[in-house]
Design a protein around this motif. Structure first.
Motif, short mmCIF file in Angstrom:
data_model
loop_
_atom_site.label_atom_id
_atom_site.label_comp_id
_atom_site.label_asym_id
_atom_site.label_seq_id
_atom_site.Cartn_x
_atom_site.Cartn_y
_atom_site.Cartn_z
N VAL A 69 5.34 -1.61 9.98
CA VAL A 69 5.86 -0.69 8.97
C VAL A 69 6.48 -1.46 7.80
CG1 VAL A 69 8.14 -0.35 10.04
CG2 VAL A 69 7.15 1.47 8.62
N ASP A 70 7.11 -2.62 8.09
CA ASP A 70 7.72 -3.43 7.03
C ASP A 70 6.65 -4.05 6.14
OD1 ASP A 70 10.31 -2.90 8.02
OD2 ASP A 70 10.07 -4.51 9.49
N ILE A 76 3.39 -1.12 -0.47
CA ILE A 76 3.57 0.13 -1.21
C ILE A 76 4.79 0.05 -2.13
CG2 ILE A 76 3.98 2.61 -1.01
CD1 ILE A 76 2.47 2.44 1.71
N GLY A 77 5.85 -0.60 -1.66
CA GLY A 77 7.07 -0.71 -2.47
C GLY A 77 6.84 -1.46 -3.77
N THR A 78 6.02 -2.49 -3.71
CA THR A 78 5.70 -3.24 -4.93
C THR A 78 4.95 -2.35 -5.92
OG1 THR A 78 5.59 -5.29 -3.69
CG2 THR A 78 4.48 -5.26 -5.83
N ASP A 151 -4.03 8.94 -2.42
CA ASP A 151 -3.74 10.37 -2.43
C ASP A 151 -2.24 10.63 -2.57
OD1 ASP A 151 -4.65 13.17 -2.10
OD2 ASP A 151 -3.37 13.05 -0.32
N SER A 152 -1.43 9.86 -1.88
CA SER A 152 0.02 10.05 -1.96
C SER A 152 0.56 9.70 -3.34
CB SER A 152 0.71 9.19 -0.90
OG SER A 152 0.34 9.62 0.38
N VAL A 153 0.04 8.65 -3.94
CA VAL A 153 0.47 8.27 -5.28
C VAL A 153 0.10 9.36 -6.28
CG1 VAL A 153 -0.01 6.67 -7.18
CG2 VAL A 153 0.49 5.78 -4.90
N ALA A 167 7.63 4.47 -0.72
CA ALA A 167 7.19 3.36 0.11
C ALA A 167 7.49 3.54 1.59
CB ALA A 167 7.78 2.05 -0.39
N ARG A 168 8.72 3.74 1.94
CA ARG A 168 9.08 3.75 3.36
C ARG A 168 8.47 4.94 4.09
NH1 ARG A 168 10.58 -0.46 6.45
NH2 ARG A 168 11.08 0.40 8.47
N ALA A 169 8.56 6.13 3.50
CA ALA A 169 8.02 7.32 4.16
C ALA A 169 6.52 7.20 4.37
CB ALA A 169 8.34 8.57 3.35
N LEU A 170 5.80 6.72 3.36
CA LEU A 170 4.35 6.57 3.49
C LEU A 170 4.01 5.44 4.47
CD1 LEU A 170 1.53 7.44 2.74
CD2 LEU A 170 1.70 6.00 0.69
N ALA A 171 4.77 4.37 4.45
CA ALA A 171 4.54 3.27 5.40
C ALA A 171 4.72 3.77 6.83
CB ALA A 171 5.49 2.11 5.12
N GLU A 172 5.72 4.60 7.07
CA GLU A 172 5.93 5.16 8.40
C GLU A 172 4.78 6.09 8.80
OE1 GLU A 172 9.85 6.87 8.19
OE2 GLU A 172 10.81 4.89 8.23
N GLU A 173 4.29 6.88 7.85
CA GLU A 173 3.17 7.78 8.13
C GLU A 173 1.91 6.99 8.49
OE1 GLU A 173 0.53 11.15 5.76
OE2 GLU A 173 2.48 10.61 4.97
N ILE A 174 1.61 5.94 7.74
CA ILE A 174 0.43 5.13 8.02
C ILE A 174 0.59 4.41 9.35
CG2 ILE A 174 -0.88 3.09 7.26
CD1 ILE A 174 -0.26 4.02 4.34
#
Length: 182
Positions: A69-70, A76-78, A151-153, A167-174
């Motif tokens: 997730v990190d 994504i955060g970048t 799609d999220s962006v 970033a974090r929410a989408l990273a957790e979803e993926i």
């Protein structure tokens, strides 16, 4: 590229012409066309730098102990940090150009690296590090992650970035999706 970005932020993408970009950059149209076929190609060139920055962020995570997730959140955060500097219209244009580029690539017998630019190499390393579930199709996972990101962006930009951090929410979803796919 800097002149184009400045104009797109103030004038908007649709209302900025190649002539405007050339005047702001202090270059001739002839010089512009040596490097770019159209103004959308400037947008893609900027995106190359953004992708490079995201890959560097992933590389930094991979140099220390990490969780999947990190790693995904760093990528994504970048992108999120850079997109926040753009008007939503420009984010949409970037997504459209990315889709057009993908269509051109698909017509040329692409390699997987061309279709999974953001996630394939980091996911390959995560697989070697035992961070992906056993038996994961890494290429497919990278493609799914990239599709979810795009799609999220798009939806995030449509809300004019009001839906909070991405970033974090989408990273957790993926990550959850990859974990349940075993």
């Amino acid at each position: 590229m800097q002149a184009a970005l400045a104009l797109w932020r103030t004038k908007g993408f649709a209302d900025t012409t190649v002539t405007d970009i050339c005047k702001a950059a202090g270059v001739s149209k002839a010089l512009f066309y040596v490097y770019f076929s159209r103004r959308e190609d400037v947008l893609l060139a900027i995106e190359v730098f953004t992708v490079h920055d995201a890959q560097s962020a992933a590389d930094a995570v991979l140099t220390r102990p990490y969780e999947l997730v990190d790693l995904i959140a760093a990528i994504i955060g970048t992108l999120e940090a850079q997109m926040r500097d753009y008007p939503p219209e420009l984010v949409f244009e970037t997504i459209l150009e990315t889709y057009r580029l993908e269509r051109r690539i698909l017509n040329e017998d692409p390699t997987e690296d061309q279709l999974t630019v953001l996630f394939l190499d980091p996911f390959r390393q995560a697989e070697r590090d035992g961070k992906l579930p056993a038996g994961t199709d890494v290429t497919r996972a990278a493609r799914i992650a990239q599709t979810l990101l795009t799609d999220s962006v798009r939806r995030w930009a449509a809300s004019e970035f009001r839906n909070g951090p991405l970033a974090r929410a989408l990273a957790e979803e993926i990550t959850d999706l990859l974990d349940t796919a075993r």
